[in-house]
Design an enzyme around this catalytic site. Sequence first.
Site, short mmCIF file in Angstrom:
data_model
loop_
_atom_site.label_atom_id
_atom_site.label_comp_id
_atom_site.label_asym_id
_atom_site.label_seq_id
_atom_site.Cartn_x
_atom_site.Cartn_y
_atom_site.Cartn_z
N TYR A 1 -96.34 -94.98 12.81
CA TYR A 1 -96.55 -96.75 13.14
C TYR A 1 -96.82 -96.78 14.61
CZ TYR A 1 -96.27 -101.74 13.47
OH TYR A 1 -96.42 -103.04 13.94
N ASP B 1 -95.70 -90.81 20.79
CA ASP B 1 -95.29 -92.29 20.98
C ASP B 1 -93.94 -92.35 20.84
OD1 ASP B 1 -94.65 -94.74 20.33
OD2 ASP B 1 -95.99 -95.13 18.54
N LYS C 1 -89.41 -100.76 23.67
CA LYS C 1 -88.02 -100.86 23.22
C LYS C 1 -86.72 -100.65 24.31
CE LYS C 1 -89.39 -100.04 18.55
NZ LYS C 1 -89.25 -101.34 17.76
N1 HOZ Z 1 -91.59 -101.43 15.50
C1 HOZ Z 1 -90.52 -102.22 14.78
C2 HOZ Z 1 -90.72 -101.58 13.28
N2 HOZ Z 1 -90.42 -100.27 13.21
C3 HOZ Z 1 -90.29 -103.62 14.83
C4 HOZ Z 1 -91.45 -104.17 15.63
C5 HOZ Z 1 -92.15 -105.25 14.87
O1 HOZ Z 1 -92.65 -104.90 13.91
O2 HOZ Z 1 -91.65 -106.30 14.60
#
Ligand code: HOZ
Length: 440
Positions: free
Chosen positions: A155, A250, A278
Site C-alpha cells: 500500500y 517506500d 509517519k
Molecule cells: N497507512 C496506514 C495504514 N496502514 C494508515 C493511514 C490510513 O490509511 O489512515
Amino acid sequence: MPKPRAKEPSMTRSRKAYQEARKLFPGGVNSPVRSWRSVGLLDSGPFFVLRGKGAYLVDLDGNRYVDFVGSWGPLILGHNPGKVVAAIRKQAARGSSYGCPTELETRLARRVQKAMPAMEMLRFVSSGSEATSHALRVARGFTGREKILKFEGCYHGAHDAVLVKAGSGAATFGVPDSAGVPEGVAKNTLTVPYNDLAAVREALAANKGQVAALIVEPVVGNSGTLLPEPGFLEGLADAAKQAGALLIFDEVMTGFRLAPGGAQERYGIRPDLVTCGKILGGGLPCGAYGGRREIMEKVAPLGPVYQAGTLSGNPLAMAAGLATLELLLKKENYKQLEATGAEIERILREAAAAAGHGKNVCINRAGSMFTVFFHAGPVRNFDDAKASDSAAFGRFFQGLLKHGVYFPPSQFEAAFVNLAMGPKELKLVARAARAAFAEV
Ligand code: HOZ
C-alpha cells in the site's frame, strides 16, 4: 491515569460519539482503517479518543489501552513525549505556517540525509500518500516511461496509480482495486507477488523499456507484516538496474523504525528514490521523497516535473520531526525496540500455544513491527495473508480490547511497539493475550 480493567469496558460515550459521527462521515471515520467493521464491530463502532500518554490511549469513557497502533506508526516514542510537545509549543508561538522557507526544513533534511544517505536531495510534503505520488511522477519524468511495477498487497497511499491490488484499508474493506480509478491509469500499474523475483523479471521483460519504477515496501506492513526473503531486495535492485527502471523504497512505515536509516540500512540496499512519512513528522502531518541528485534535479523549479504544497515543510511538523529524530536516533533505542518486540513475540507465541492455537497462528516480526496472522504459516505474500482466518483475528482483537490492549483493527496491518512500553505494559499484554487467545 485510570487503572487497567479486568472486565468489559463501558463504551457509552464512544458509542454516542460514533452515532453522531456516522451522520457526517462515511462510516463515521475520516480514514477507513479507523473503522472497526472488519473486526465485527461496525455497529458499536470504534472507541473515540480523549487523550494519549506514553504507551496508553484513553477513550471518552476513561478506559485505557496499551496502544499498538501508535497513530498507525508515527508514535515510536509513545504519546506526547515532553520534548516533542515543548518543541511544537515553542514553534506555535512563532507561527504555524508561513508558506516561506525556514531553517527548520534544512535542519530536518540534514538529519534525514544523515540517516538515509540515498536522499541526496529531497522534498518535504504533508503525507506519505503525497510522497509516493510525487516520487512516481518524478520517476516517470526522469525516465520518460509510463508504467510502474508494484507488489500485490503493498500500500503506497490513497492515489490512483497505486490503488491496484493494494493492501491496508483497501484490502481490509475489499477494495484492493478501488472504484473510481480510471482504467487508463490502472493499466500502467503492473503488479506481481511480493517475494517473487521470477515474476518481477518476467513483468519487466514483457514490458521492456516501458517501466519507470519498481515501488516496494521493503518490509511490508500493509498486508500485515511480510518479511523479504534473503536475496529478494538485492534481486529487485539488480532487476531494476538491468531494466533501466528506478527502484523506489517506500519507507513511510519502516523509515526510522527498523533502523535509523530504515529498511535500506537494515538490508544494506541503496534505492534510487525513497519515500518517508509517519515517524518523520513526530505525529504531525509530514512526508518526504528524495533520492539521487540527478533525479531530484528534475523537480520544479529546477526541472520540468511539477510538485507543490501549501503546507509542505510546515514549521510545526518540522519542529515535531526534529525533536522526535533528536530523541530517537540512538543505538540504545533500537536495541530497546528490538528487545521489546522480541519479548512481545515470545509472549504472544506462548499465549497462543497455551490456548491451543500454536499451530494456527503465524507471527511475522521485523524489529518493532509485527503481525499475528491466524494462518498456519508461512505468510510470505498477499495471497498467504488473505488466506488467514480474519474472523478469528476479529475475535482476538475484541478479546485484547476487553483486556486493555489495542491492536490494529485488521488482519492486514502491522502492530507497532514503541519506546514507552516497559515491563508493566508487557505484563498487561501477557495477561490480555492469554485471555484473548482463549476466547478466540
Ligand atoms: N497507512 C496506514 C495504514 N496502514 C494508515 C493511514 C490510513 O490509511 O489512515
